[in-house]
Write a protein that holds these residues in place. Sequence first.
Motif, PDB file in Angstrom:
ATOM      1  N   ILE A  96       0.842  -1.209   0.000  1.00  0.00           N
ATOM      2  CA  ILE A  96       0.000   0.000   0.000  1.00  0.00           C
ATOM      3  C   ILE A  96       0.871   1.251   0.000  1.00  0.00           C
ATOM      4  O   ILE A  96       0.637   2.188  -0.765  1.00  0.00           O
ATOM      5  N   PHE A  97       1.903   1.246   0.883  1.00  0.00           N
ATOM      6  CA  PHE A  97       2.781   2.420   0.985  1.00  0.00           C
ATOM      7  C   PHE A  97       3.401   2.748  -0.384  1.00  0.00           C
ATOM      8  O   PHE A  97       3.373   3.870  -0.856  1.00  0.00           O
ATOM      9  N   THR A  98       3.920   1.703  -1.025  1.00  0.00           N
ATOM     10  CA  THR A  98       4.592   1.912  -2.305  1.00  0.00           C
ATOM     11  C   THR A  98       3.616   2.367  -3.381  1.00  0.00           C
ATOM     12  O   THR A  98       3.888   3.295  -4.150  1.00  0.00           O
ATOM     13  N   ILE A  99       2.480   1.686  -3.451  1.00  0.00           N
ATOM     14  CA  ILE A  99       1.507   2.023  -4.493  1.00  0.00           C
ATOM     15  C   ILE A  99       0.990   3.447  -4.312  1.00  0.00           C
ATOM     16  O   ILE A  99       0.830   4.194  -5.285  1.00  0.00           O
ATOM     17  N   LEU A 100       0.751   3.835  -3.036  1.00  0.00           N
ATOM     18  CA  LEU A 100       0.267   5.208  -2.801  1.00  0.00           C
ATOM     19  C   LEU A 100       1.314   6.212  -3.252  1.00  0.00           C
ATOM     20  O   LEU A 100       0.995   7.203  -3.916  1.00  0.00           O
ATOM     21  N   ALA A 101       2.589   5.928  -2.915  1.00  0.00           N
ATOM     22  CA  ALA A 101       3.663   6.831  -3.348  1.00  0.00           C
ATOM     23  C   ALA A 101       3.697   6.921  -4.870  1.00  0.00           C
ATOM     24  O   ALA A 101       3.821   8.016  -5.440  1.00  0.00           O
ATOM     25  N   ALA A 102       3.542   5.739  -5.510  1.00  0.00           N
ATOM     26  CA  ALA A 102       3.555   5.722  -6.971  1.00  0.00           C
ATOM     27  C   ALA A 102       2.394   6.527  -7.527  1.00  0.00           C
ATOM     28  O   ALA A 102       2.543   7.265  -8.512  1.00  0.00           O
ATOM     29  N   VAL A 103       1.232   6.379  -6.900  1.00  0.00           N
ATOM     30  CA  VAL A 103       0.059   7.123  -7.381  1.00  0.00           C
ATOM     31  C   VAL A 103       0.277   8.617  -7.226  1.00  0.00           C
ATOM     32  O   VAL A 103      -0.044   9.398  -8.128  1.00  0.00           O
ATOM     33  N   TYR A 104       0.859   9.007  -6.093  1.00  0.00           N
ATOM     34  CA  TYR A 104       1.117  10.444  -5.900  1.00  0.00           C
ATOM     35  C   TYR A 104       2.062  10.954  -6.971  1.00  0.00           C
ATOM     36  O   TYR A 104       1.859  12.018  -7.555  1.00  0.00           O
ATOM     37  N   ILE A 105       3.135  10.189  -7.204  1.00  0.00           N
ATOM     38  CA  ILE A 105       4.104  10.620  -8.219  1.00  0.00           C
ATOM     39  C   ILE A 105       3.427  10.691  -9.587  1.00  0.00           C
ATOM     40  O   ILE A 105       3.613  11.638 -10.360  1.00  0.00           O
ATOM     41  N   ALA A 106       2.630   9.646  -9.881  1.00  0.00           N
ATOM     42  CA  ALA A 106       1.947   9.623 -11.186  1.00  0.00           C
ATOM     43  C   ALA A 106       1.058  10.844 -11.328  1.00  0.00           C
ATOM     44  O   ALA A 106       1.021  11.486 -12.385  1.00  0.00           O
ATOM     45  N   ALA A 107       0.337  11.187 -10.246  1.00  0.00           N
ATOM     46  CA  ALA A 107      -0.557  12.350 -10.301  1.00  0.00           C
ATOM     47  C   ALA A 107       0.245  13.617 -10.537  1.00  0.00           C
ATOM     48  O   ALA A 107      -0.192  14.515 -11.263  1.00  0.00           O
ATOM     49  N   ALA A 108       1.437  13.697  -9.921  1.00  0.00           N
ATOM     50  CA  ALA A 108       2.244  14.902 -10.049  1.00  0.00           C
ATOM     51  C   ALA A 108       2.895  14.994 -11.423  1.00  0.00           C
ATOM     52  O   ALA A 108       3.119  16.087 -11.932  1.00  0.00           O
ATOM     53  N   THR A 109       3.241  13.869 -12.033  1.00  0.00           N
ATOM     54  CA  THR A 109       3.991  13.910 -13.286  1.00  0.00           C
ATOM     55  C   THR A 109       3.125  14.011 -14.520  1.00  0.00           C
ATOM     56  O   THR A 109       3.619  14.291 -15.602  1.00  0.00           O
ATOM     57  N   ARG A 110       1.847  13.749 -14.418  1.00  0.00           N
ATOM     58  CA  ARG A 110       1.038  13.803 -15.641  1.00  0.00           C
ATOM     59  C   ARG A 110      -0.068  14.839 -15.521  1.00  0.00           C
ATOM     60  O   ARG A 110      -1.179  14.641 -16.001  1.00  0.00           O
ATOM     61  N   GLY A 111       0.278  15.991 -14.908  1.00  0.00           N
ATOM     62  CA  GLY A 111      -0.709  17.051 -14.736  1.00  0.00           C
ATOM     63  C   GLY A 111      -1.233  17.575 -16.053  1.00  0.00           C
ATOM     64  O   GLY A 111      -2.371  17.997 -16.161  1.00  0.00           O
ATOM     65  N   ARG A 112      -0.404  17.517 -17.082  1.00  0.00           N
ATOM     66  CA  ARG A 112      -0.801  18.109 -18.349  1.00  0.00           C
ATOM     67  C   ARG A 112      -1.807  17.232 -19.092  1.00  0.00           C
ATOM     68  O   ARG A 112      -2.572  17.688 -19.919  1.00  0.00           O
ATOM     69  N   GLU A 113      -1.715  15.920 -18.822  1.00  0.00           N
ATOM     70  CA  GLU A 113      -2.571  15.002 -19.591  1.00  0.00           C
ATOM     71  C   GLU A 113      -3.998  15.010 -19.076  1.00  0.00           C
ATOM     72  O   GLU A 113      -4.228  15.214 -17.884  1.00  0.00           O
ATOM     73  N   PRO A 114      -4.949  14.824 -19.967  1.00  0.00           N
ATOM     74  CA  PRO A 114      -6.333  14.693 -19.503  1.00  0.00           C
ATOM     75  C   PRO A 114      -6.464  13.438 -18.649  1.00  0.00           C
ATOM     76  O   PRO A 114      -5.763  12.451 -18.876  1.00  0.00           O
ATOM     77  N   ARG A 115      -7.389  13.477 -17.695  1.00  0.00           N
ATOM     78  CA  ARG A 115      -7.492  12.377 -16.744  1.00  0.00           C
ATOM     79  C   ARG A 115      -7.856  11.046 -17.409  1.00  0.00           C
ATOM     80  O   ARG A 115      -7.312   9.999 -17.109  1.00  0.00           O
ATOM     81  N   GLY A 116      -8.842  11.098 -18.321  1.00  0.00           N
ATOM     82  CA  GLY A 116      -9.319   9.860 -18.944  1.00  0.00           C
ATOM     83  C   GLY A 116      -8.202   9.135 -19.685  1.00  0.00           C
ATOM     84  O   GLY A 116      -8.060   7.915 -19.568  1.00  0.00           O
ATOM     85  N   GLU A 117      -7.383   9.904 -20.372  1.00  0.00           N
ATOM     86  CA  GLU A 117      -6.321   9.282 -21.167  1.00  0.00           C
ATOM     87  C   GLU A 117      -5.272   8.605 -20.290  1.00  0.00           C
ATOM     88  O   GLU A 117      -4.734   7.570 -20.629  1.00  0.00           O
TER      89      GLU A 117
END
Lengths: 260, 233
Positions: free
Chosen positions: B205-226
């Motif tokens: 859980i710890f790792t996946i949450l960190a990954a999700v946070y990073i993913a959210a931070a790194t793809r701000g420009r992309e539309p959510r659905g894509e």
Amino acid sequence: MLIDWFTVVAQAVNFIILVWLLKRFLYKPILDAIDAREKRIEVELADADAKKAEALGERDAFLRKNEAFDGQRAALLSVAEAEANTERRRLLDEARRAADALSAKRRQALRSDARDLSRAIGERTQNEVFAISRKALMDLATTTLEARVCDVFVHRLREMEGPAKAGLAESLKTASEPAVVRSAFALPAEQRAAIQKALDEIIGAEVHLRFEIAPELVAGIELVGNGQKIGWSISDYLASLQERVAELLNEKAQPEAGSP
Amino acid sequence: MRLSPDEMIFWRDGFFKLNATIVYTWALMLALTVGSMLVTRNLSLGLTRSRWQNLLEIIVTGIAKQIEDVGLRHPKKYLGFLGTLFLFVASANLCTIIPGYDPPTGSLSTTAALALCVFVAVPLFGIEEQGLGEYLKTYTEPTIIMLPFNIISELSRTLALAVRLFGNMMSGAMILAILLTITPFIFPIVMSALGLLTGMVQAYIFTILAAVYIAAATRGREPRGEADTTIDA
């Protein structure tokens, strides 16, 4: 207080160090190894693909070659067959021709055999008849066959009548050369005189005569003068006999020639 | 009764001190590093390889696959940070099977340190990927009114990360200690096994949450659905 700030800092530093250590000793070598293996597998797969393509190409080439070979073989076979057929026809024709020639030759030989035989029979018969007749005449009469032949000839001369007699007289009278009397044997002087006398009587003038020997007459005698010919010969009788014998032989040869 | 291995202090000099948390962390670091070194010392590049190499390859590629599934396109870039998070937490939790061992993750100081690392790493990855301006803009989305809430969420999720892991690990050790005093046989073993499972789940859980946070931070420009569709790729 559950949070010890020195421990927090120390653990953060520891974590950062651990990240570096694991990057250095775990992720990098492992990922490199996996990459290398994947590359190697890729290369091997590409190699295998190339080999497969090559093998397919070779198989195609082989198939094409095989087909060409089959075609060639079929063509050669058909040519050979045609040649064999023509050769066979030629040989058959030759054989037929040879057989025809052979049978023709055989027929020819048969025919000539028949001819020879008939001739031989004719001659033999003539001779036999002549011999028998002479023997019979010599046995029956005291005079020789030759004398009898001469008598018959003289008798004929005397018995001649009408136009034949006149024609003969005319031709002998006008002849510049002496008339020829041919006989198969040498006529004795007595018979010569008889013939001379008979002719003289018939014509009514002296006739010049020349006596010749012609063995082919076979016990016969003939008078030739100025295109006229009169005679008697056993040959005439034998001729008819010969004809009949020849007919008989021909009849016998015909069926044989019909079925070679 | 100790709530945290922080309280077990071996040496102290003013601000500096050497407690059980740090010592056990060092031990884990040593074990992980030496283990990796031993296995990766002679790696096979061929088709046949040792079972230890196989194990490490499975672990590494498994983590990379998970990171990719979360939506990070270049898992190798984040593998160092996220993979180490998972390996450290998992090994810390799994080692509870060793008697006399207190998991460093059972100390709020450690989990706070890990959460702080995530808290710092997320914006760093985000800025690296999008640039500072673009990254900061994501805090004002969808409207400027959301800015304080975004900041609060950033802080609160970091706190939640720290407290979630600490609570789970601490409670596991607590329950075990309490059960040992009440029913000394059988039952603590079952709970211990359950604790191992909990530890693995917490690490994940710890790792996946960190990954999700990073993913959210790194793809701000992309539309959510894509972004969601790239998970399977």
